[in-house]
Write an enzyme that holds these catalytic residues in place. Structure first.
Site, PDB file in Angstrom:
ATOM      1  N   HIS A   1      -0.326  -0.018 -10.004  1.00 44.19           N
ATOM      2  CA  HIS A   1      -1.091  -0.891  -9.112  1.00 44.19           C
ATOM      3  C   HIS A   1      -1.602  -2.130  -9.861  1.00 44.19           C
ATOM      4  CE1 HIS A   1      -3.491  -0.820  -5.109  1.00 44.19           C
ATOM      5  NE2 HIS A   1      -3.198  -2.056  -5.464  1.00 44.19           N
TER       6      HIS A   1
ATOM      7  N   ARG B   1       0.843  -1.192   0.000  1.00 46.58           N
ATOM      8  CA  ARG B   1       0.000   0.000   0.000  1.00 46.58           C
ATOM      9  C   ARG B   1       0.881   1.245   0.000  1.00 46.58           C
ATOM     10  NH1 ARG B   1      -3.308  -2.989  -1.487  1.00 46.58           N
ATOM     11  NH2 ARG B   1      -5.371  -3.453  -0.602  1.00 46.58           N
TER      12      ARG B   1
END
Length: 310
Positions: A273, A225
């Site tokens: 991502h 993250r």
């Protein structure tokens, strides 16, 4: 009974809805913004829901996170209380993460960014690196994804260390746990891979202190993250040479803003991502199975612990 689905992109929301309708014809499935009767919604399937989006659903039995992490769900300050959260994990996601980690560990290990730079300037310069058996890789986070990635790296031949909140035992991996084991885990690490869940204890863990404990010139890979990383600390470490290179798949703000220095830093590889990006054809089967199992039994193996954060 109804299922409400929400992703940041409208076209992807409809894609997931259609996949789930094909698998669950006995359920009414709608994009969250088009639910005709909120009282009938018993499950919500979400990725990065907007704050308050699930407030109208008073009869929710569970929230399904379209990913292994639940931090994006917990970020909703108006999240309905005491509603179970189901993680979406499976062999497809694990395989994708293993591929991503192996790819970028090997890129850094074999100095591929430097080789590509040499090609750009037409320089025939042979860069000699040790074999994988002479390189220590540290994996932060030994859950489903981290453990699988660590095991694969041992099979390639790397010296692999792993660090987690609680003690783990993984064949071929030197495991450390807790705050007391963190320093020993970092010592001598040349490639650091972050696959931790995002909690208050792990937020900002990729910082100057962590970087300074690594072997000088080490590489950093963050596929967990964005908030795990202190951006300014990494840039400073890259500029000083303490960190030799970084691969970043996750960011504080996504998409990564055009003006962010990571885009143009010569020692940073940016990926959007995609390390373990779930797709609707595969993920919908996992989601459908989890919802049916939860509906029948009140539990699933991938039930998250909201208080723990994962």
């Amino acid at each position: 009974m109804s299922i409400a689905v929400s992703l940041p992109a409208e076209d992807k929301t409809e894609w997931w809805c259609q996949m789930l309708r094909d698998l669950m014809p006995d359920w009414d499935i709608y994009p969250m913004s088009k639910v005709p009767d909120p009282e009938k919604v018993t499950y919500s399937v979400v990725w990065r829901p907007t704050t308050g989006a699930m407030t109208p659903f008073k009869n929710l039995k569970a929230i399904v996170s379209l990913g292994a992490g639940i931090d994006h769900v917990l970020a909703d300050k108006e999240l309905p209380e005491d509603v179970p959260i189901i993680r979406t994990v499976g062999t497809d996601l694990t395989q994708r993460m293993k591929e991503y980690v192996a790819l970028h560990v090997l890129r850094h290990h074999r100095e591929l960014p430097a080789i590509q730079a040499n090609q750009n300037r037409q320089a025939w310069e042979q860069i000699i690196v040790p074999p994988a058996t002479g390189r220590r890789v540290g994996v932060m986070g030994l859950g489903n994804l981290g453990a699988a990635a660590a095991e694969l790296l041992t099979q390639i031949g790397f010296q692999v260390a792993g660090w987690s909140r609680a003690p783990k035992d993984i064949p071929g991996v030197q495991c450390y746990a807790g705050a007391e084991g963190f320093g020993a885990f970092l010592e001598g690490t040349e490639i650091l891979v972050c696959l931790l869940p995002l909690t208050e204890n792990t937020r900002g863990i990729l910082n100057a202190d962590t970087f300074n404990r690594l072997k000088r010139g080490a590489s950093v890979i963050n596929a967990a993250r964005g908030p795990h990383l202190v951006d300014s600390d990494l840039i400073e470490a890259l500029n000083s040479g303490q960190i030799g290179g970084a691969t970043l798949d996750v960011f504080h703000v996504e998409p990564l803003p055009a003006a962010h220095p990571f885009w143009t830093h010569p020692k940073v590889t940016v990926t959007p991502h995609v390390a373990s990006l779930i797709d609707a054809p595969t993920g919908s089967k996992i989601v459908a199975k989890n919802i049916r199992t939860f509906q029948e039994t009140g539990s699933v193996p991938d039930l998250a612990d909201a208080k723990r954060g994962y």
